[in-house]
Design a protein around this motif. Structure first.
Motif, short mmCIF file in Angstrom:
data_model
loop_
_atom_site.label_atom_id
_atom_site.label_comp_id
_atom_site.label_asym_id
_atom_site.label_seq_id
_atom_site.Cartn_x
_atom_site.Cartn_y
_atom_site.Cartn_z
N LYS A 196 0.75 -1.25 -0.07
CA LYS A 196 0.05 0.07 -0.05
C LYS A 196 0.89 1.21 -0.04
O LYS A 196 0.63 2.30 0.60
N LEU A 197 2.03 1.23 -0.80
CA LEU A 197 2.78 2.35 -0.90
C LEU A 197 2.08 3.44 -2.02
O LEU A 197 1.64 2.85 -2.84
N PRO A 198 2.24 4.60 -1.73
CA PRO A 198 1.53 5.51 -2.90
C PRO A 198 2.24 5.49 -4.10
O PRO A 198 3.45 5.93 -4.42
N PRO A 199 1.58 4.87 -5.16
CA PRO A 199 2.32 4.59 -6.62
C PRO A 199 2.71 5.71 -7.20
O PRO A 199 3.55 5.85 -7.85
N GLU A 200 1.97 6.93 -7.08
CA GLU A 200 2.29 8.37 -7.86
C GLU A 200 3.74 8.73 -7.33
O GLU A 200 4.26 9.41 -8.15
N THR A 201 4.21 8.35 -6.06
CA THR A 201 5.57 8.77 -5.64
C THR A 201 6.40 7.72 -6.22
O THR A 201 7.60 8.21 -5.90
N LEU A 202 6.20 6.69 -6.72
CA LEU A 202 7.29 5.57 -7.01
C LEU A 202 7.21 5.47 -8.53
O LEU A 202 7.98 4.44 -8.85
N GLY A 203 6.43 6.28 -9.43
CA GLY A 203 6.53 5.98 -10.68
C GLY A 203 7.90 5.78 -11.34
O GLY A 203 8.08 5.16 -11.98
N TRP A 204 8.74 6.75 -10.72
CA TRP A 204 10.06 6.89 -11.41
C TRP A 204 10.81 5.79 -11.07
O TRP A 204 11.63 5.35 -11.59
N TYR A 205 10.55 5.17 -9.66
CA TYR A 205 11.23 4.10 -9.38
C TYR A 205 11.01 2.88 -10.31
O TYR A 205 11.93 2.15 -10.59
N VAL A 206 9.60 2.62 -10.76
CA VAL A 206 9.28 1.56 -11.49
C VAL A 206 9.68 1.67 -12.91
O VAL A 206 10.19 1.10 -13.71
N ASP A 207 9.93 2.96 -13.45
CA ASP A 207 10.42 3.52 -14.85
C ASP A 207 11.74 2.69 -14.81
O ASP A 207 12.40 2.34 -15.93
N LEU A 208 12.45 2.78 -13.47
CA LEU A 208 14.02 2.13 -13.74
C LEU A 208 13.91 0.60 -14.32
O LEU A 208 14.86 -0.05 -14.96
N ARG A 209 12.67 0.00 -14.23
CA ARG A 209 12.49 -1.47 -14.51
C ARG A 209 11.92 -1.71 -15.88
O ARG A 209 11.74 -2.50 -16.57
N ARG A 210 11.81 -0.56 -16.52
CA ARG A 210 11.41 -0.37 -18.09
C ARG A 210 12.37 0.34 -19.04
O ARG A 210 12.02 -0.11 -20.20
N TYR A 211 13.35 0.77 -18.59
CA TYR A 211 14.18 1.29 -19.49
C TYR A 211 15.79 0.56 -19.02
O TYR A 211 16.44 1.13 -18.69
N GLY A 212 15.89 -0.72 -19.63
CA GLY A 212 17.19 -1.28 -19.55
C GLY A 212 17.22 -1.83 -17.96
O GLY A 212 18.30 -1.30 -17.26
N SER A 213 16.35 -2.50 -17.63
CA SER A 213 16.49 -3.01 -16.36
C SER A 213 17.52 -4.08 -16.07
O SER A 213 17.70 -4.89 -16.86
N VAL A 214 18.30 -4.15 -15.24
CA VAL A 214 19.40 -5.20 -14.90
C VAL A 214 19.20 -5.56 -13.46
O VAL A 214 18.91 -4.97 -12.51
N PRO A 215 19.96 -6.71 -13.23
CA PRO A 215 20.07 -7.28 -11.79
C PRO A 215 20.81 -6.35 -11.20
O PRO A 215 22.04 -5.78 -11.86
N HIS A 216 20.60 -5.79 -10.22
CA HIS A 216 21.55 -4.98 -9.16
C HIS A 216 21.20 -5.10 -7.76
O HIS A 216 20.16 -5.58 -7.43
N SER A 217 22.29 -4.92 -7.10
CA SER A 217 22.64 -5.10 -5.52
C SER A 217 23.16 -3.93 -5.01
O SER A 217 23.99 -3.16 -5.48
N GLY A 218 23.00 -3.93 -3.62
CA GLY A 218 23.81 -2.79 -2.97
C GLY A 218 23.55 -3.21 -1.39
O GLY A 218 22.69 -4.05 -0.90
N PHE A 219 23.79 -2.31 -0.48
CA PHE A 219 23.69 -2.41 1.01
C PHE A 219 23.75 -0.96 1.56
O PHE A 219 24.27 0.11 1.21
N GLY A 220 23.59 -0.93 2.84
CA GLY A 220 23.61 0.30 3.75
C GLY A 220 24.61 -0.12 4.80
O GLY A 220 24.12 -1.15 5.46
N MET A 221 25.32 0.49 5.30
CA MET A 221 26.22 0.45 6.57
C MET A 221 26.11 1.60 7.31
O MET A 221 26.31 2.63 7.03
#
Ligand code: 4AD
Ligand code: MG
Length: 434
Positions: free
Chosen positions: A379-404
């Motif tokens: 139930k996250l507001p989709p209108e604020t995450l459209g850009w984030y989904v976009d990253l899966r539309r234009y050359g999506s690749v596996p990717h990984s990272g972390f926070g320390m």
């Protein structure tokens, strides 16, 4: 005029006249000789003022010095094997810059103050040898993190602090007014890192992050600093190897450059010297079995509490990489394991000696459809995450990272009881000042 020198460089001036500018740390006197202990932020040196060798005014000034009065002292540097830093200053000139009056003395004295009193006087407490040592180690850890990524082709890309949406769950968001609207203080730069990783390949961000943590524990701050790498075409194993390399590099650097600070902190360095790769790796499933064997109430599917983490890291001398937690206890962006979709391709690194989770991360969902499903489910507001989904539309690749979390790492490396001493001005549930 003799040169103004820093105490850290004093050895280069043996036998010469110099000026030291700083603050009075402590004073001993024996009638005809006064020994002011002077600190300048770079070190501490003992001065010697001999009544018969100086003007009456200089001697009176020296004898009346109060704790933390600011001063300039001129004199000759003398090597003395018995002195703590190996040198003393034979003072012949003394100028008091600001005298702290006896009627309103420096509030922190060598006697035992309670922690709340010290936290209320954090702006002054930072001047103590112990706090200065922690600040030095913190600086070294941050510098080492940056060097680690900079030397490996990562580009530092800053991420915003005002954000429109949650990254790590909606329960710990700080809401702030944003003109007619509202915004949230960032919980993590990760979502933006995913965008910039597709621009530069390997990226990291480093900045303050915010969590409205209602828990009052020794590991939680409401404002903490996080270093977050993100790598395109990287999988879970790559993220684990990167985190392992980072932590080993940071510990090695602190051991190489901050021995004297670790000594002030009475840190058992033998324990840190063991922190060399490879670090043990454990699946969540195995971790649950170990915990149950040690009497924990944990059931498969539940998240580990602080006590579980401590229990788990017991018996391991190195940081522990726990991977593949159940998706249900992890954030919406975590990629499911294709072989076992109920678990996520994620990893937590637990520090030894009960310091808990220092790293959290893993592989991200690269598939548009699955990501949209997760956003809806949470139930996250989709209108604020459209850009984030976009990253899966234009050359999506596996990717990984972390926070320390920098403060958790400082607490562990310095061997501190609580994260409140790891950051200059801690922000916690009940503390917003100084
Ligand atoms: O596990 P967390 O919540 O992970 C993330 O925020 C991811 N988005 C990071 C990423 O993949 N780029 O937090 C990461 C680390 C924790 O392991 C811990 O070290 C620290 O941040 N941390 C805290 N430190 C102090 N106080 C708190 N309240 C903290 N919450 C997390
Ligand atoms: Mg975590």
């Amino acid at each position: 005029m003799p040169p103004v020198v820093e105490i850290r460089n004093i050895a280069q001036f043996a036998g010469q006249e110099v000026v030291i500018q700083g603050w009075l740390y402590n004073l001993r006197s024996s009638g005809k000789i006064v020994f002011p202990l002077i600190r300048d932020g770079s070190g501490i040196i003992q001065g010697v003022v001999v009544k018969s060798a100086v003007s009456p005014q200089v001697f009176e000034h020296a004898r009346g010095l109060t704790q933390e009065s600011s001063l300039r002292a001129a004199g000759k540097v003398r090597a003395d094997a018995r002195a703590p830093g190996g040198f003393e200053l034979d003072i012949t000139g003394l100028e008091i810059v600001q005298y702290v009056p006896i009627e309103r003395p420096y509030p922190i004295t060598p006697k035992d103050h309670g922690i709340e009193f010290l936290m209320d006087h954090r702006h002054l407490w930072l001047r103590s040898s112990r706090q200065r040592a922690i600040l030095g180690v913190r600086h070294e850890i941050i510098k080492a993190c940056r060097d680690y990524f900079d030397d490996r082709g990562f580009t530092l890309v800053d991420t915003p602090i005002f954000t429109p949406a949650a990254c790590e769950g909606t329960t710990t968001l700080f809401e702030v007014g944003y003109f007619e609207d509202k915004a949230y203080l960032t919980q993590s730069g990760q979502l933006y890192n995913e965008a910039t990783a597709a621009a530069v390949g390997k990226t990291y961000c480093f900045g303050p992050t915010f969590r409205a943590e209602k828990s009052k524990t020794r590991r939680h701050l409401t404002e903490f600093w996080m270093i977050e790498p993100e790598v395109a075409f990287a999988h879970l194993d790559d993220a684990m190897a990167l985190g392992e390399g980072l932590v080993a590099f940071v510990v090695e650097r602190v051991l190489a450059k901050r021995r004297s600070e670790l000594k002030v902190l009475e840190r058992d360095v033998a324990k840190l010297e063991k922190v060399v790769p490879p670090f043990p790796r454990l699946s969540y499933d195995e971790a649950v079995k170990i915990l149950q064997g040690k009497g924990s109430e944990i059931q498969w599917g539940g998240d580990f509490g602080g006590t579980d983490e401590t229990l788990l890291s017991e018996g391991f001398e190195k940081p522990l990489l726990v991977h593949r937690y159940p998706s249900q206890v992890k954030a919406f962006y975590m990629a499911p394991d294709p072989a076992r979709p109920e678990v996520a391709l994620c990893v937590d690194m637990l520090a030894p000696q009960g310091y808990g989770e220092i790293i959290g991360g893993g592989e991200r969902i690269a598939d548009e459809k699955l990501l949209v499903e997760r956003i809806e489910k949470e139930k996250l507001p989709p209108e604020t995450l459209g850009w984030y989904v976009d990253l899966r539309r234009y050359g999506s690749v596996p990717h990984s990272g972390f926070g320390m979390g920098i403060e958790r790492v400082v607490a562990w490396i310095c061997g501190l009881e609580h994260v409140r001493e790891t950051i200059p001005f801690p922000r916690m549930l009940y503390r917003l000042t100084p």
